[in-house]
Design a protein around this motif. Structure first.
Motif, PDB file in Angstrom:
ATOM      1  N   GLU A 101      -6.700  -4.002 -11.569  1.00  0.00           N
ATOM      2  CA  GLU A 101      -7.363  -5.052 -11.372  1.00  0.00           C
ATOM      3  C   GLU A 101      -8.877  -5.019 -11.694  1.00  0.00           C
ATOM      4  OE1 GLU A 101      -6.936  -6.501  -7.640  1.00  0.00           O
ATOM      5  OE2 GLU A 101      -4.862  -7.906  -8.121  1.00  0.00           O
ATOM      6  N   LYS A 102      -9.077  -3.617 -11.734  1.00  0.00           N
ATOM      7  CA  LYS A 102     -11.268  -3.140 -11.761  1.00  0.00           C
ATOM      8  C   LYS A 102     -12.124  -3.717 -10.627  1.00  0.00           C
ATOM      9  CE  LYS A 102     -11.193  -3.538 -16.792  1.00  0.00           C
ATOM     10  NZ  LYS A 102     -10.195  -2.221 -17.173  1.00  0.00           N
ATOM     11  N   ASP A 103     -11.083  -3.529  -9.565  1.00  0.00           N
ATOM     12  CA  ASP A 103     -12.231  -3.862  -8.270  1.00  0.00           C
ATOM     13  C   ASP A 103     -12.047  -2.572  -7.735  1.00  0.00           C
ATOM     14  OD1 ASP A 103     -12.163  -5.174  -6.038  1.00  0.00           O
ATOM     15  OD2 ASP A 103     -10.432  -6.505  -5.487  1.00  0.00           O
ATOM     16  N   HIS A 104     -13.547  -2.047  -7.944  1.00  0.00           N
ATOM     17  CA  HIS A 104     -13.641  -0.749  -7.554  1.00  0.00           C
ATOM     18  C   HIS A 104     -14.019  -0.535  -5.975  1.00  0.00           C
ATOM     19  CE1 HIS A 104     -13.693  -0.080 -11.684  1.00  0.00           C
ATOM     20  NE2 HIS A 104     -14.893  -0.901 -11.903  1.00  0.00           N
ATOM     21  N   LEU A 105     -13.875  -1.223  -5.191  1.00  0.00           N
ATOM     22  CA  LEU A 105     -14.703  -1.535  -3.786  1.00  0.00           C
ATOM     23  C   LEU A 105     -13.038  -0.997  -3.181  1.00  0.00           C
ATOM     24  CD1 LEU A 105     -15.699  -2.144  -1.577  1.00  0.00           C
ATOM     25  CD2 LEU A 105     -15.543  -4.220  -1.529  1.00  0.00           C
ATOM     26  N   TYR A 106     -11.770  -1.930  -3.889  1.00  0.00           N
ATOM     27  CA  TYR A 106     -10.945  -2.179  -3.090  1.00  0.00           C
ATOM     28  C   TYR A 106     -10.011  -0.415  -3.877  1.00  0.00           C
ATOM     29  CZ  TYR A 106     -10.884  -5.896  -0.380  1.00  0.00           C
ATOM     30  OH  TYR A 106     -10.851  -7.041   0.166  1.00  0.00           O
ATOM     31  N   VAL A 107     -10.648  -0.306  -4.731  1.00  0.00           N
ATOM     32  CA  VAL A 107      -9.713   1.457  -5.218  1.00  0.00           C
ATOM     33  C   VAL A 107     -10.421   2.294  -4.024  1.00  0.00           C
ATOM     34  CG1 VAL A 107     -10.220   2.826  -6.716  1.00  0.00           C
ATOM     35  CG2 VAL A 107      -9.227   0.735  -7.337  1.00  0.00           C
ATOM     36  N   TRP A 108     -12.294   2.051  -3.901  1.00  0.00           N
ATOM     37  CA  TRP A 108     -12.835   3.226  -3.086  1.00  0.00           C
ATOM     38  C   TRP A 108     -12.312   3.060  -1.627  1.00  0.00           C
ATOM     39  CZ3 TRP A 108     -14.200   7.131  -4.699  1.00  0.00           C
ATOM     40  CH2 TRP A 108     -15.115   7.677  -5.826  1.00  0.00           C
ATOM     41  N   ILE A 109     -11.693   1.705  -0.718  1.00  0.00           N
ATOM     42  CA  ILE A 109     -11.615   1.511   0.082  1.00  0.00           C
ATOM     43  C   ILE A 109      -9.902   2.040   0.567  1.00  0.00           C
ATOM     44  CG2 ILE A 109     -11.002  -0.075   2.219  1.00  0.00           C
ATOM     45  CD1 ILE A 109     -13.202  -1.936   1.369  1.00  0.00           C
ATOM     46  N   THR A 110      -9.041   2.294  -0.698  1.00  0.00           N
ATOM     47  CA  THR A 110      -7.743   1.938  -0.523  1.00  0.00           C
ATOM     48  C   THR A 110      -7.387   4.093  -0.988  1.00  0.00           C
ATOM     49  OG1 THR A 110      -7.474   0.359  -1.539  1.00  0.00           O
ATOM     50  CG2 THR A 110      -5.199   1.998  -1.147  1.00  0.00           C
ATOM     51  N   THR A 111      -8.470   4.064  -1.697  1.00  0.00           N
ATOM     52  CA  THR A 111      -8.670   5.919  -1.374  1.00  0.00           C
ATOM     53  C   THR A 111      -8.696   6.982  -0.687  1.00  0.00           C
ATOM     54  OG1 THR A 111      -8.669   5.653  -4.372  1.00  0.00           O
ATOM     55  CG2 THR A 111      -9.641   7.622  -2.431  1.00  0.00           C
ATOM     56  N   VAL A 112     -10.229   5.558   0.523  1.00  0.00           N
ATOM     57  CA  VAL A 112     -10.160   6.684   1.918  1.00  0.00           C
ATOM     58  C   VAL A 112      -8.924   6.306   2.540  1.00  0.00           C
ATOM     59  CG1 VAL A 112     -11.546   5.792   3.457  1.00  0.00           C
ATOM     60  CG2 VAL A 112     -12.715   6.123   1.653  1.00  0.00           C
ATOM     61  N   VAL A 113      -8.637   5.519   2.899  1.00  0.00           N
ATOM     62  CA  VAL A 113      -7.283   4.965   3.633  1.00  0.00           C
ATOM     63  C   VAL A 113      -6.217   6.112   3.742  1.00  0.00           C
ATOM     64  CG1 VAL A 113      -5.647   3.622   3.944  1.00  0.00           C
ATOM     65  CG2 VAL A 113      -7.244   2.493   4.137  1.00  0.00           C
ATOM     66  N   LEU A 114      -5.992   6.208   1.956  1.00  0.00           N
ATOM     67  CA  LEU A 114      -4.458   7.003   1.864  1.00  0.00           C
ATOM     68  C   LEU A 114      -5.743   8.871   2.156  1.00  0.00           C
ATOM     69  CD1 LEU A 114      -1.767   7.951   0.721  1.00  0.00           C
ATOM     70  CD2 LEU A 114      -3.154   8.028  -1.830  1.00  0.00           C
ATOM     71  N   ILE A 115      -6.432   8.927   2.027  1.00  0.00           N
ATOM     72  CA  ILE A 115      -6.935  10.764   2.457  1.00  0.00           C
ATOM     73  C   ILE A 115      -6.790  10.463   3.922  1.00  0.00           C
ATOM     74  CG2 ILE A 115      -9.202  11.691   2.464  1.00  0.00           C
ATOM     75  CD1 ILE A 115     -10.608  10.548  -0.284  1.00  0.00           C
ATOM     76  N   ILE A 116      -6.972   9.211   4.255  1.00  0.00           N
ATOM     77  CA  ILE A 116      -7.359   9.603   5.977  1.00  0.00           C
ATOM     78  C   ILE A 116      -5.510   9.593   6.168  1.00  0.00           C
ATOM     79  CG2 ILE A 116      -7.617   7.318   8.180  1.00  0.00           C
ATOM     80  CD1 ILE A 116      -9.695   6.550   7.267  1.00  0.00           C
ATOM     81  N   LEU A 117      -4.617   9.034   5.869  1.00  0.00           N
ATOM     82  CA  LEU A 117      -3.789   8.998   5.836  1.00  0.00           C
ATOM     83  C   LEU A 117      -2.501  10.880   6.221  1.00  0.00           C
ATOM     84  CD1 LEU A 117      -1.546   5.743   4.389  1.00  0.00           C
ATOM     85  CD2 LEU A 117      -1.566   7.001   7.134  1.00  0.00           C
ATOM     86  N   ILE A 118      -3.196  11.141   5.096  1.00  0.00           N
ATOM     87  CA  ILE A 118      -2.856  12.680   4.420  1.00  0.00           C
ATOM     88  C   ILE A 118      -3.596  13.552   5.706  1.00  0.00           C
ATOM     89  CG2 ILE A 118      -3.235  14.629   2.322  1.00  0.00           C
ATOM     90  CD1 ILE A 118      -2.593  12.431   0.970  1.00  0.00           C
ATOM     91  N   VAL A 119      -4.970  13.486   5.751  1.00  0.00           N
ATOM     92  CA  VAL A 119      -5.216  14.673   6.851  1.00  0.00           C
ATOM     93  C   VAL A 119      -4.745  14.276   7.857  1.00  0.00           C
ATOM     94  CG1 VAL A 119      -7.860  15.052   8.358  1.00  0.00           C
ATOM     95  CG2 VAL A 119      -7.341  14.569   5.702  1.00  0.00           C
ATOM     96  N   ALA A 120      -4.771  13.200   8.818  1.00  0.00           N
ATOM     97  CA  ALA A 120      -3.698  12.981   9.793  1.00  0.00           C
ATOM     98  C   ALA A 120      -2.489  13.641   9.778  1.00  0.00           C
ATOM     99  CB  ALA A 120      -3.766  10.690   9.767  1.00  0.00           C
ATOM    100  N   SER A 121      -1.792  13.490   9.148  1.00  0.00           N
ATOM    101  CA  SER A 121      -0.992  13.601   8.957  1.00  0.00           C
ATOM    102  C   SER A 121      -0.273  15.603   8.428  1.00  0.00           C
ATOM    103  CB  SER A 121       0.194  12.999   7.155  1.00  0.00           C
ATOM    104  OG  SER A 121       0.448  12.355   6.973  1.00  0.00           O
ATOM    105  N   ILE A 122      -1.480  16.344   7.904  1.00  0.00           N
ATOM    106  CA  ILE A 122      -1.783  16.695   7.996  1.00  0.00           C
ATOM    107  C   ILE A 122      -2.677  17.835   9.618  1.00  0.00           C
ATOM    108  CG2 ILE A 122      -3.309  19.406   7.310  1.00  0.00           C
ATOM    109  CD1 ILE A 122      -3.308  17.423   4.809  1.00  0.00           C
ATOM    110  N   ILE A 123      -3.265  16.683  10.419  1.00  0.00           N
ATOM    111  CA  ILE A 123      -3.500  17.563  11.624  1.00  0.00           C
ATOM    112  C   ILE A 123      -2.016  18.022  12.568  1.00  0.00           C
ATOM    113  CG2 ILE A 123      -4.265  16.404  14.249  1.00  0.00           C
ATOM    114  CD1 ILE A 123      -7.346  16.201  11.329  1.00  0.00           C
ATOM    115  N   GLY A 124      -1.636  16.671  12.055  1.00  0.00           N
ATOM    116  CA  GLY A 124      -0.772  16.057  13.173  1.00  0.00           C
ATOM    117  C   GLY A 124       0.946  17.554  12.717  1.00  0.00           C
TER     118      GLY A 124
END
Length: 125
Positions: free
Chosen positions: A98-121
Motif C-alpha cells: 500500500e506504500k503506507d510507510h508509517l504503518y510499515v514502521w509501526i508494524t515492524t516495531v511491533v514485530l521486533i517487540i514480539l520477537i524480543v519479548a519471546s526471546i526474553i521469555g
C-alpha cells in the motif's frame, strides 16, 4: 485495469492470505493440542515425572518425537503463539504494498517487540 484497481485487488489477496494464516494456524495448533490430549488419555500420564516439563525448543521437539503427550501439547501452544506473530509479519508486506510507510514502521516495531519479548521469555524462565 487501472493501477488503483490492481492495487486494490492485490490488497484483497493479501487480506485473504492473512485470514488464511490465522485460520490455518489456529486449526493446526488445536489439532496438535487435541492429539496431545488424546495421547495423554491413552498413556495415562504426560510422559514426564511430576514437576518436570519440556521448556526449550530442543526438549519439546525431542519429546514430540518420543510421543510424550505434554511435549505435543506444548508444541501446539507454541504454534498458537506463533500464529499472530506470523500475521504481524505478513501485515508488514501488506502495508508495504500500500506504500503506507508509517504503518510499515509501526508494524515492524511491533514485530521486533514480539520477537524480543519471546526471546526474553524463553531465556528468562
Amino acid at each position: 485495469m487501472s493501477e488503483k484497481e490492481s492495487k486494490a485487488k492485490e490488497m484483497h489477496q493479501v487480506e485473504l492470505m492473512i485470514g488464511q494464516i490465522l485460520r490455518i494456524g489456529v486449526i493446526v495448533s488445536a489439532t496438535v493440542i487435541a492429539l496431545g490430549i488424546i495421547l495423554m488419555l491413552i498413556k495415562g500420564n504426560g510422559g514426564y515425572p511430576n514437576g518436570v516439563q519440556p521448556t526449550g525448543f530442543r526438549s519439546i521437539f525431542t519429546g514430540v518425537l518420543a510421543l510424550r503427550p505434554f511435549a505435543v501439547i506444548m508444541l501446539g501452544l507454541f504454534l498458537l503463539i506463533l500464529t499472530p506473530t506470523l500475521r504481524v509479519a505478513v501485515s508488514i508486506y501488506a502495508f508495504a504494498v500500500e506504500k503506507d510507510h508509517l504503518y510499515v514502521w509501526i508494524t515492524t516495531v511491533v514485530l521486533i517487540i514480539l520477537i524480543v519479548a519471546s526471546i526474553i521469555g524463553y531465556f528468562g524462565s
